[in-house]
Enzyme design. Structure first.
Site, PDB file in Angstrom:
ATOM      1  N   CYS A  99       0.862  -1.185   0.000  1.00  0.00           N
ATOM      2  CA  CYS A  99       0.000   0.000   0.000  1.00  0.00           C
ATOM      3  C   CYS A  99       0.893   1.228   0.000  1.00  0.00           C
ATOM      4  O   CYS A  99       1.896   1.271   0.716  1.00  0.00           O
ATOM      5  CB  CYS A  99      -0.876  -0.015   1.248  1.00  0.00           C
ATOM      6  SG  CYS A  99      -1.971   1.411   1.369  1.00  0.00           S
ATOM      7  N   HIS A 141      -9.092  -3.902  -1.593  1.00  0.00           N
ATOM      8  CA  HIS A 141      -8.079  -3.088  -0.917  1.00  0.00           C
ATOM      9  C   HIS A 141      -8.444  -1.604  -0.989  1.00  0.00           C
ATOM     10  O   HIS A 141      -8.436  -0.899   0.023  1.00  0.00           O
ATOM     11  CB  HIS A 141      -6.710  -3.350  -1.561  1.00  0.00           C
ATOM     12  CG  HIS A 141      -5.608  -2.509  -1.002  1.00  0.00           C
ATOM     13  ND1 HIS A 141      -4.546  -3.031  -0.304  1.00  0.00           N
ATOM     14  CD2 HIS A 141      -5.403  -1.155  -1.044  1.00  0.00           C
ATOM     15  CE1 HIS A 141      -3.745  -2.036   0.068  1.00  0.00           C
ATOM     16  NE2 HIS A 141      -4.238  -0.891  -0.375  1.00  0.00           N
ATOM     17  N   GLU A 142      -8.775  -1.132  -2.203  1.00  0.00           N
ATOM     18  CA  GLU A 142      -9.059   0.305  -2.370  1.00  0.00           C
ATOM     19  C   GLU A 142     -10.317   0.713  -1.618  1.00  0.00           C
ATOM     20  O   GLU A 142     -10.350   1.775  -0.988  1.00  0.00           O
ATOM     21  CB  GLU A 142      -9.188   0.661  -3.854  1.00  0.00           C
ATOM     22  CG  GLU A 142      -7.906   0.491  -4.671  1.00  0.00           C
ATOM     23  CD  GLU A 142      -6.684   1.109  -4.028  1.00  0.00           C
ATOM     24  OE1 GLU A 142      -6.804   2.151  -3.365  1.00  0.00           O
ATOM     25  OE2 GLU A 142      -5.596   0.536  -4.182  1.00  0.00           O
TER      26      GLU A 142
HETATM   27 NI    NI Z   1      -3.652   1.131  -0.148  1.00  0.00          NI
END
Ligand code: NI
Length: 177
Positions: A99, A141-142
């Site tokens: 990330c 994830h986003e």
């Molecule tokens: Ni991220």
């Protein structure tokens, strides 16, 4: 414009982001331009508005064929606003994630293997997709960023969380989310 990406520990990454109410506005288009510029600059696979300090439910992502990472699955360039995600089955798969808000690190993260997501593009047109594998992982994830969740909060095995150079000495790794 390239913006600063907030790093884990900044309380702005922990907020629940607010829905976009008006589409196609200069402010929204400027935000998307900044997200794209910043993601491209950092060679990321995706970026969420809260990562640049904007508390709105807006994410972008996209991954293209890169000879450096022949195994990386492609994901179409996507603007996703006010998303809703639902798993298509209970099947979970685990893989490494990074990330841009947790630079230099990787963790082994469980995600639903296949999901359906729906949302709006920058002009307010609604769309929906059913996806699996890496595409499904990137979306989850986003969208987690919109609810104040960073991937380390999802880890089940902290022994598989660490610095890239220590985990994968000498390897060239695909982009971070
Ligand atoms: Ni991220």
């Amino acid at each position: 414009m390239i913006r600063e990406v907030l790093r884990m520990g900044d309380p702005r990454l922990l907020r629940k982001a607010l829905p976009v109410e008006r589409f196609g506005t200069p402010g929204l288009l400027a935000l998307l331009g900044d997200l794209r510029d910043t993601m491209t600059h950092l060679d990321g696979a995706g970026l969420a508005a809260p990562q640049i300090g904007v508390n709105l439910r807006v994410v972008i992502f996209g991954v293209h064929a890169n000879p450096r990472y022949p195994q990386a699955e492609e994901v179409p360039d996507t603007v996703l606003i006010n998303p809703r995600i639902e798993p298509l089955s209970g099947e979970i798969n685990e893989d490494w994630e990074g990330c841009l808000s947790v630079p230099g690190m990787r963790g082994w993260v469980p995600r639903f293997s296949s999901v359906r997501y729906a949302g709006f593009d920058e002009g307010g047109a609604k769309f929906e997709r059913s996806v699996q594998g890496f595409h499904a992982r990137v979306v989850q994830h986003e969208c987690d960023h919109l609810d104040g969740i960073l991937y380390p909060m999802r880890l089940r095995d902290l022994s598989r969380f660490g610095f890239i150079e220590a985990l994968f000495p000498g390897e060239d790794l695909p982009p971070e989310d």
